[in-house]
Design an enzyme around this catalytic site. Structure first.
Site, PDB file in Angstrom:
ATOM      1  N   ASP A  40       0.842  -1.192   0.000  1.00 41.60           N
ATOM      2  CA  ASP A  40       0.000   0.000   0.000  1.00 41.60           C
ATOM      3  C   ASP A  40       0.883   1.251   0.000  1.00 41.60           C
ATOM      4  O   ASP A  40       1.673   1.458   0.930  1.00 41.60           O
ATOM      5  CB  ASP A  40      -0.883  -0.033   1.264  1.00 41.60           C
ATOM      6  N   ASP A  41       0.761   2.071  -1.019  1.00 45.17           N
ATOM      7  CA  ASP A  41       1.515   3.334  -1.099  1.00 45.17           C
ATOM      8  C   ASP A  41       3.026   3.131  -1.178  1.00 45.17           C
ATOM      9  O   ASP A  41       3.800   3.919  -0.627  1.00 45.17           O
ATOM     10  CB  ASP A  41       1.205   4.243   0.107  1.00 45.17           C
ATOM     11  N   CYS A  79      -5.611   4.937  -3.673  1.00 45.71           N
ATOM     12  CA  CYS A  79      -5.837   3.496  -3.439  1.00 45.71           C
ATOM     13  C   CYS A  79      -7.052   2.934  -4.167  1.00 45.71           C
ATOM     14  O   CYS A  79      -6.939   2.006  -4.968  1.00 45.71           O
ATOM     15  CB  CYS A  79      -6.017   3.220  -1.954  1.00 45.71           C
ATOM     16  N   HIS A 133     -10.214  -1.799  -2.229  1.00 47.81           N
ATOM     17  CA  HIS A 133     -10.327  -0.764  -1.218  1.00 47.81           C
ATOM     18  C   HIS A 133     -11.567  -1.078  -0.392  1.00 47.81           C
ATOM     19  O   HIS A 133     -12.615  -1.378  -0.952  1.00 47.81           O
ATOM     20  CB  HIS A 133     -10.421   0.623  -1.861  1.00 47.81           C
ATOM     21  N   ASP A 329      -0.286  -0.214  -5.152  1.00 48.99           N
ATOM     22  CA  ASP A 329      -1.376   0.510  -5.814  1.00 48.99           C
ATOM     23  C   ASP A 329      -0.912   1.829  -6.439  1.00 48.99           C
ATOM     24  O   ASP A 329      -1.479   2.302  -7.404  1.00 48.99           O
ATOM     25  CB  ASP A 329      -2.580   0.704  -4.877  1.00 48.99           C
ATOM     26  N   HIS A 330       0.126   2.436  -5.864  1.00 51.09           N
ATOM     27  CA  HIS A 330       0.736   3.656  -6.402  1.00 51.09           C
ATOM     28  C   HIS A 330       1.912   4.017  -5.520  1.00 51.09           C
ATOM     29  O   HIS A 330       2.157   3.335  -4.529  1.00 51.09           O
ATOM     30  CB  HIS A 330      -0.272   4.822  -6.457  1.00 51.09           C
TER      31      HIS A 330
END
Ligand code: NAG
Ligand code: NAG
Ligand code: NAG
Ligand code: NAG
Ligand code: NAG
Ligand code: NAG
Length: 542
Positions: A40-41, A79, A133, A329-330
């Site tokens: 995540d992130d 997200c 999400h 996700d990014h």
């Protein structure tokens, strides 16, 4: 374009067949399992991506046996929209999800997801941690039962996400951004990602005697904020060895609409106490170092969980028939352009780590008894000596993961989406990347383009600029990333009709990768590049 791809893919199919006929890949293909790991992130701050500071020995070990995509991009640096996009293989303009307030099946179209598709093809599909999400975005059920064979698992301690458990300098407990903890003092004496790893290992152990192949998705919560992790990981990052971002000042020619004011950091107790001015801050240098140090420590903590998971896969004898995908996700800004968090179109937030391990394709089948993924302890191991694995330079997109996995697993690929596809349940807006897994695939490091987008409520930074609700969106930033440049146009957007007015340009950005990899020198308004801008603007409109 499409003819070239048809040719390349046919060639690859032929090569894959010859290369692996001896290993009888086709026979096994239908039986390959998938372990799909999402962080995540997580930006590409990993050893295998050349980061000189971050210690990620377990992900690096996976990378050394995988094909690693150096330039993989998320379709939106948030997200929910990113996950819904790559799990359905549709772009945000087709999922119509730019915020966290709708469920695609009722709001846009009843799109088939990657796990749902595998389930339809006989896979046992399982979700551990954060895959979809949570909340409205996946109908409060992680899209169960459509996507999953069994109810998704969520670590019980994630409910303490924003609890006051971070010990401050005053000895009291706060809801801080920077939050190294003593795990023994935490509620339930554990942390979410530790629980998810335990559950995933438990599931792996029960998979051995399974007839059907499985798809196990494991979504880690770190390094998403708050930066809460076992405090011993700080030892890996002495504070005096942590530099500021090389470009931690706001660039002069940065259009205000492109800037994200990182509101989610400002609401944490420790950041609040800094009395920062909105929207531009800046955060004092010593606190910038603290955030960066804790982000890196949280990455190492997450890497340790990945290591334990892969070690278990290996111990269960599943490393020779399981495809492993690792991605995020990014990304996340760590002070670049004076920005923090995600919420923009820059490389630091749209680029993600992406690696695919496919036994018999990216790596020869391991001989019986050979360990593929022994756990590497970051504290005792001398890290950094692993070969990088096979890197691919081509710009690829997460929206392409769905057809890629289908091809790798030998399943029919979803058809390409027509121009308007709201009524089509199963199709893809990506294209398979499976040919890059072939050892000779460097010859296809071609001029591919990756698209990302980000919405804004206004031309200047507002309290809701990071995460505008659909009804408040007035501007959409469309961004193309090609080999040599990033080009972004911020155009008028009508949220009630979901339409962008590409003739109503509010701002533009043009960065050349070779001379300006950090994207700090916006050349959009430079007379000498007017011709380039005109060409790229036309390209964007197609
Ligand atoms: C959406 O797709 C699912 C799974 O294919 C199906 O069960 C459901 O009936 C569909 N819903 C609608 C409204 O068509
Ligand atoms: C979403 O959840 C609600 C409540 O559980 C349920 O009634 C509804 O059918 C679900 N939507 C879809 C599309 O399955
Ligand atoms: C922030 O403002 C409060 C109240 O005005 C003050 O007590 C505190 O010292 C300030 N903190 C900093 C870091 O300037
Ligand atoms: C994978 O390894 C297990 C245990 O060593 C072995 O039983 C199995 O036959 C192997 N499968 C393949 C596809 O090589
Ligand atoms: C958006 O489109 C609707 C329908 O055409 C129109 O009524 C409305 O004024 C538009 N909104 C803006 C902000 O242009
Ligand atoms: C799009 O923007 C242009 C330029 O501002 C304007 O002339 C045109 O009316 C707009 N089109 C729509 C459909 O709003």
């Amino acid at each position: 374009m499409s003819r070239e791809w048809g040719f390349a893919e046919a060639l690859v199919a032929a090569m894959v067949l010859t290369c692996c006929a001896a290993q009888d890949l086709m026979r096994q293909k239908g039986k390959m399992n998938v372990l799909f790991i999402i962080a995540d992130d997580l930006r590409t701050s990993l050893g295998c991506y050349g980061d000189p500071i971050v210690k990620s020995p377990n992900i690096d070990q996976l990378a050394s046996k995988s094909v690693v995509f150096k330039n993989a991009f998320a379709q939106q640096a948030l997200c929910g929209p990113s996950r819904t996009s790559f799990l359905t293989s549709r772009r945000p303009d087709t999922t119509r999800l730019y915020d966290h307030n709708s469920y695609w099946r009722v709001h846009a179209g009843n799109y088939t997801t990657l796990p749902e598709y595998l389930k339809m093809h006989g896979y046992l599909t399982m979700s551990v941690g954060k895959i979809f999400h949570p909340g409205i975005v996946s109908n409060h059920t992680d899209d169960y039962p459509y996507s999953w064979s069994i109810p998704p698992f969520h670590p019980s301690t994630q409910k303490y996400k924003n609890a006051k458990v971070c010990r401050g300098l005053d000895g009291k407990k706060h809801a801080n951004l920077v939050c190294p903890v003593d795990v023994e003092e935490m509620p339930e004496r554990t942390l979410p990602d530790i629980q998810s790893t335990e559950e995933a290992i438990r599931l792996l152990k029960s998979m051995k005697s399974l007839e059907n192949p499985f798809f196990l998705a494991v979504g880690y919560h770190k390094p998403h904020i708050p930066l809460k992790y076992p405090k011993e990981f700080l030892k890996l990052y002495p504070r005096d060895k942590i530099p500021l971002a090389p470009d931690h000042k706001i660039p002069l020619k940065l259009p205000p609409v492109a800037y994200n004011p990182w509101t989610d950091l400002r609401i944490r107790d420790d950041v609040k106490a800094l009395n920062l001015s909105f929207p531009y801050g800046p955060i004092p240098d010593d606190f910038q170092v603290l955030i960066r140090q804790s982000y890196f420590a949280a990455v190492s903590y997450m890497d340790t969980q990945v290591g334990r998971l892969l070690n278990a896969l290996d111990e269960q004898g599943l490393a020779n028939n399981t495809v492993v995908v690792f991605t995020a996700d990014h990304g996340w800004s760590l002070g670049e352009h004076g920005e923090w968090a995600k919420y923009s179109n820059f490389d630091v937030v749209t680029r993600v780590p992406l690696m695919i391990y496919a036994p018999g394709m990216t790596e020869a089948f391991p001989p019986p008894g050979q360990r593929m993924f022994p756990f590497i302890n970051p504290f005792t191991n001398k890290v950094g000596g692993l070969p990088a694995g096979s890197m691919r330079d081509a710009n690829v997109e997460l929206v392409s993961l769905f057809p890629t996995l289908c091809q790798v697993l030998g399943l029919p690929r979803p058809p390409k989406c027509p121009a308007s596809s709201f009524h089509v349940d199963l199709c893809t807006e990506g294209q398979s990347m499976a040919h890059y897994l072939h050892p000779d695939a460097t010859i296809w490091n071609s001029e591919l383009i990756a698209y990302s987008q980000y919405p804004r409520p206004a031309d200047t930074p507002q309290m809701n600029s990071d995460l505008p609700s659909l009804k408040d969106i007035r501007i959409m930033g469309y961004s193309i990333r090609s080999v040599g440049y990033r080009y972004t146009e911020w155009v008028a957007y009508n949220a009630s009709t979901f339409s962008a007015n590409l003739s109503d340009i509010h701002a533009g950005e043009l960065y050349f990768q070779k001379t300006d990899p950090g994207e700090d020198n916006n050349l959009y308004n430079s007379i000498e590049f007017a011709g380039v801008v005109q060409k790229l603007s036309a390209l964007l409109k197609t």
